[in-house]
Design a protein around this motif. Structure first.
Motif, PDB file in Angstrom:
ATOM      1  N   TRP A  39      20.433  55.147  33.022  1.00  0.00           N
ATOM      2  CA  TRP A  39      18.874  55.403  32.637  1.00  0.00           C
ATOM      3  C   TRP A  39      18.822  56.294  31.473  1.00  0.00           C
ATOM      4  O   TRP A  39      19.190  57.455  31.373  1.00  0.00           O
ATOM      5  CB  TRP A  39      18.141  56.142  33.802  1.00  0.00           C
ATOM      6  CG  TRP A  39      16.673  56.593  33.708  1.00  0.00           C
ATOM      7  CD1 TRP A  39      16.403  57.744  32.907  1.00  0.00           C
ATOM      8  CD2 TRP A  39      15.501  55.941  34.050  1.00  0.00           C
ATOM      9  NE1 TRP A  39      15.089  58.136  33.056  1.00  0.00           N
ATOM     10  CE2 TRP A  39      14.518  56.877  33.573  1.00  0.00           C
ATOM     11  CE3 TRP A  39      15.110  54.744  34.645  1.00  0.00           C
ATOM     12  CZ2 TRP A  39      13.167  56.685  33.718  1.00  0.00           C
ATOM     13  CZ3 TRP A  39      13.859  54.506  34.843  1.00  0.00           C
ATOM     14  CH2 TRP A  39      12.919  55.364  34.521  1.00  0.00           C
ATOM     15  N   SER A  41      15.644  57.634  28.831  1.00  0.00           N
ATOM     16  CA  SER A  41      14.224  57.831  28.487  1.00  0.00           C
ATOM     17  C   SER A  41      14.076  58.914  27.377  1.00  0.00           C
ATOM     18  O   SER A  41      15.053  59.634  26.955  1.00  0.00           O
ATOM     19  CB  SER A  41      13.569  58.301  29.640  1.00  0.00           C
ATOM     20  OG  SER A  41      13.809  59.612  30.151  1.00  0.00           O
ATOM     21  N   ASP A  54       8.988  59.425  36.428  1.00  0.00           N
ATOM     22  CA  ASP A  54       9.648  58.168  36.616  1.00  0.00           C
ATOM     23  C   ASP A  54      11.154  58.244  36.920  1.00  0.00           C
ATOM     24  O   ASP A  54      11.572  57.617  37.576  1.00  0.00           O
ATOM     25  CB  ASP A  54       9.818  57.680  34.950  1.00  0.00           C
ATOM     26  CG  ASP A  54       8.306  57.453  34.641  1.00  0.00           C
ATOM     27  OD1 ASP A  54       8.000  56.034  34.629  1.00  0.00           O
ATOM     28  OD2 ASP A  54       7.498  58.037  34.211  1.00  0.00           O
ATOM     29  N   PHE A  58      12.866  56.601  40.166  1.00  0.00           N
ATOM     30  CA  PHE A  58      14.045  55.791  39.879  1.00  0.00           C
ATOM     31  C   PHE A  58      15.343  56.139  40.670  1.00  0.00           C
ATOM     32  O   PHE A  58      15.809  55.140  41.212  1.00  0.00           O
ATOM     33  CB  PHE A  58      14.147  55.470  38.469  1.00  0.00           C
ATOM     34  CG  PHE A  58      15.413  54.613  38.052  1.00  0.00           C
ATOM     35  CD1 PHE A  58      14.926  53.313  38.141  1.00  0.00           C
ATOM     36  CD2 PHE A  58      16.597  55.002  37.782  1.00  0.00           C
ATOM     37  CE1 PHE A  58      16.205  52.157  37.797  1.00  0.00           C
ATOM     38  CE2 PHE A  58      17.533  53.960  37.486  1.00  0.00           C
ATOM     39  CZ  PHE A  58      17.423  52.685  37.372  1.00  0.00           C
ATOM     40  N   VAL A  98      18.747  50.593  31.981  1.00  0.00           N
ATOM     41  CA  VAL A  98      17.380  50.979  31.771  1.00  0.00           C
ATOM     42  C   VAL A  98      16.909  51.900  30.814  1.00  0.00           C
ATOM     43  O   VAL A  98      17.200  53.019  30.839  1.00  0.00           O
ATOM     44  CB  VAL A  98      16.838  51.235  33.257  1.00  0.00           C
ATOM     45  CG1 VAL A  98      15.360  51.157  33.136  1.00  0.00           C
ATOM     46  CG2 VAL A  98      17.316  50.256  34.271  1.00  0.00           C
ATOM     47  N   ASN A 100      13.875  53.072  28.076  1.00  0.00           N
ATOM     48  CA  ASN A 100      12.385  53.361  27.654  1.00  0.00           C
ATOM     49  C   ASN A 100      12.686  53.718  26.056  1.00  0.00           C
ATOM     50  O   ASN A 100      12.842  54.971  25.653  1.00  0.00           O
ATOM     51  CB  ASN A 100      11.551  54.324  28.171  1.00  0.00           C
ATOM     52  CG  ASN A 100      10.181  54.534  28.004  1.00  0.00           C
ATOM     53  OD1 ASN A 100       9.807  53.738  27.178  1.00  0.00           O
ATOM     54  ND2 ASN A 100       9.539  55.653  28.409  1.00  0.00           N
ATOM     55  N   TYR A 124      12.215  49.579  29.856  1.00  0.00           N
ATOM     56  CA  TYR A 124      11.137  50.108  30.835  1.00  0.00           C
ATOM     57  C   TYR A 124       9.785  50.584  30.006  1.00  0.00           C
ATOM     58  O   TYR A 124      10.249  51.567  29.280  1.00  0.00           O
ATOM     59  CB  TYR A 124      12.015  51.207  31.571  1.00  0.00           C
ATOM     60  CG  TYR A 124      11.035  51.968  32.589  1.00  0.00           C
ATOM     61  CD1 TYR A 124      10.924  51.528  33.934  1.00  0.00           C
ATOM     62  CD2 TYR A 124      10.530  52.944  32.448  1.00  0.00           C
ATOM     63  CE1 TYR A 124      10.135  52.200  35.033  1.00  0.00           C
ATOM     64  CE2 TYR A 124       9.625  53.822  33.480  1.00  0.00           C
ATOM     65  CZ  TYR A 124       9.633  53.266  34.720  1.00  0.00           C
ATOM     66  OH  TYR A 124       9.025  53.990  35.736  1.00  0.00           O
ATOM     67  N   GLU A 125       8.940  50.220  30.316  1.00  0.00           N
ATOM     68  CA  GLU A 125       7.486  50.966  29.645  1.00  0.00           C
ATOM     69  C   GLU A 125       7.281  50.117  28.365  1.00  0.00           C
ATOM     70  O   GLU A 125       6.249  49.796  28.005  1.00  0.00           O
ATOM     71  CB  GLU A 125       7.489  52.258  29.796  1.00  0.00           C
ATOM     72  CG  GLU A 125       6.159  52.979  29.191  1.00  0.00           C
ATOM     73  CD  GLU A 125       4.888  52.785  30.032  1.00  0.00           C
ATOM     74  OE1 GLU A 125       3.757  52.802  29.640  1.00  0.00           O
ATOM     75  OE2 GLU A 125       5.035  51.961  31.265  1.00  0.00           O
ATOM     76  N   THR A 138       6.616  47.020  33.039  1.00  0.00           N
ATOM     77  CA  THR A 138       5.585  47.920  32.253  1.00  0.00           C
ATOM     78  C   THR A 138       4.113  47.754  32.884  1.00  0.00           C
ATOM     79  O   THR A 138       3.958  47.002  33.741  1.00  0.00           O
ATOM     80  CB  THR A 138       5.465  47.579  30.737  1.00  0.00           C
ATOM     81  OG1 THR A 138       4.613  48.567  30.193  1.00  0.00           O
ATOM     82  CG2 THR A 138       4.516  46.305  30.527  1.00  0.00           C
ATOM     83  N   GLN A 283       6.641  51.397  39.510  1.00  0.00           N
ATOM     84  CA  GLN A 283       7.032  50.867  38.213  1.00  0.00           C
ATOM     85  C   GLN A 283       8.539  51.412  38.606  1.00  0.00           C
ATOM     86  O   GLN A 283       9.372  50.353  37.990  1.00  0.00           O
ATOM     87  CB  GLN A 283       6.460  51.620  37.118  1.00  0.00           C
ATOM     88  CG  GLN A 283       7.086  50.778  35.759  1.00  0.00           C
ATOM     89  CD  GLN A 283       6.503  51.764  34.540  1.00  0.00           C
ATOM     90  OE1 GLN A 283       6.079  52.683  34.481  1.00  0.00           O
ATOM     91  NE2 GLN A 283       6.656  51.348  33.401  1.00  0.00           N
ATOM     92  N   ALA A 284       9.009  52.339  38.858  1.00  0.00           N
ATOM     93  CA  ALA A 284      10.350  52.787  39.072  1.00  0.00           C
ATOM     94  C   ALA A 284      11.226  52.118  40.156  1.00  0.00           C
ATOM     95  O   ALA A 284      12.238  51.798  39.993  1.00  0.00           O
ATOM     96  CB  ALA A 284      10.383  54.434  39.245  1.00  0.00           C
ATOM     97  N   ALA A 287      11.921  48.659  38.774  1.00  0.00           N
ATOM     98  CA  ALA A 287      13.056  48.986  38.084  1.00  0.00           C
ATOM     99  C   ALA A 287      14.268  49.004  38.695  1.00  0.00           C
ATOM    100  O   ALA A 287      15.339  48.661  38.147  1.00  0.00           O
ATOM    101  CB  ALA A 287      12.982  50.044  36.810  1.00  0.00           C
TER     102      ALA A 287
END
Length: 354
Positions: A39, A41, A54, A58, A98, A100, A124-125, A138, A283-284, A287
């Motif tokens: 992950w 971000s 998030d 997740f 994943v 963003n 993601y997003e 998203t 959302q998470a 994902a």
């Protein structure tokens, strides 16, 4: 919105992953298992949501599907750092990333890396434009801007003068927020029903820059502003600071996005008028389901939509955002998005009469 932290990897116990990201010289946080998912971000510079909401959601969702999964988490302040983190994650055995992205094209090297190393990649997003992705999850980001603009139109009275703080136009979602707002505003401007007295794209999505721009808007318009469209809650903090300096807080409509703790508390205090609520838990969770399925080689990713990414058909999921103001703020507690204790703390506690 803009995205961000750093490189390397550290082993950690499965249920003791840090929720705060990594410092500039620290490695990403990881925990053990048979499948490995990374992950990546942005850091909290652009929004507090990535680390506050998030990532924890997740992590929890992955754990519920596969308690033994190995997770690698990091945040980045630049695209260079994101690529370094992705490379480190692949070295550590990640078969799914994943990410963003900070900008719509800045993460293309990560997409190239994923393809070269046969690693599945989920955006993601934010979208990675032109990339051959395995998933894109998203919210309907044009609708975010539409909700913000429509709220102003519905609550600012007749012939309002409006200022707009769009945020930096560096990602697909960022551009969509602005596009959605202007879908509502432009016909009304053309009809002479509203006036956009000031508009700026706030560099780097920084609160301080939004404060400076709001001060400029108020000076140029001699404080005759009825509403400020702030594209997210971070920008709204800067807007509110500028309004407070002129004793205008609570007298001017201020929008936001992300339902951050600070933003929600400003709504309770009467300084911010609304935020666009995006349930990051949903959302998470989506994902997490897709990431675990891809890691296992399963076809049921739960991505039921499709996005044409410059000719590449990408499995996708588009979620609906919701307008949130003082009248329905209890929803975030009911949804488990935030606890009452978290929301009703400090100065805001006295306003928690719902």
């Amino acid at each position: 919105m803009r995205n961000p932290l750093v490189v390397g990897i550290v082993a950690a116990a499965a249920l003791a992953i840090s929720l705060t990201g990594c410092a500039a010289d620290d490695p990403p946080v990881s925990s053990g298992g048979e499948i490995t998912i990374a992950w990546i971000s942005p850091d909290a510079t652009s929004s507090a949501r990535w680390e506050e909401k998030d990532w924890p959601a997740f992590q929890k969702a992955v754990r519920e599907i596969d308690p033994e999964a190995k997770l690698i988490q990091s945040t980045a302040a630049s695209e260079t750092e994101m690529l370094q983190q992705a490379e480190a994650a692949v070295t550590q055995g990640a078969t799914v990333i994943v990410v963003n992205p900070i900008t719509s094209d800045g993460a293309l090297p990560i997409a190239d890396l994923a393809k070269r190393e046969n690693v599945s990649l989920i955006a993601y997003e934010g979208l990675i434009e032109g990339a051959d992705l395995d998933g894109y999850i998203t919210f309907n980001n044009e609708k975010v801007g539409e909700l913000q603009a429509q709220y102003i139109v519905d609550h600012a009275g007749e012939d309002p003068t409006i200022a707009i703080m769009n945020g930096a136009q560096v990602c697909t979602a960022c551009i969509a927020f602005k596009t959605g707002a202007h879908k509502v505003f432009d016909p009304l401007v053309d009809a002479g029903d509203i006036t956009i007295g000031y508009e700026a794209d706030t560099p780097d999505w920084l609160t301080a820059n939004a404060q400076t721009q709001t001060e400029q808007a108020l000076t140029a318009l001699k404080d005759d502003v009825h509403a400020v469209l702030a594209a997210n809650d971070g920008l709204a903090q800067g807007v509110i600071a500028a309004l407070k300096a002129r004793d205008l807080n609570g007298k001017v409509i201020v929008t936001g996005q992300d339902a951050t703790t600070a933003g929600l508390q400003e709504i309770l205090l009467g300084n911010q008028t609304m935020t666009v609520y995006k349930d990051f838990n949903i959302q998470a969770q989506a994902a997490a389901k897709a990431a675990v399925a891809l890691a296992r080689g399963d076809s049921d990713t739960g991505l039921t939509d499709q996005y044409d990414n410059e000719g590449k058909k990408v499995p996708a999921l588009f979620l609906d955002p919701i307008t949130l103001d003082r009248s329905n703020i209890a929803r975030v507690i009911d949804d488990g998005f935030i606890t009452r204790e978290e929301l009703c703390s400090g100065e805001a506690a006295a306003s928690c009469d719902f």
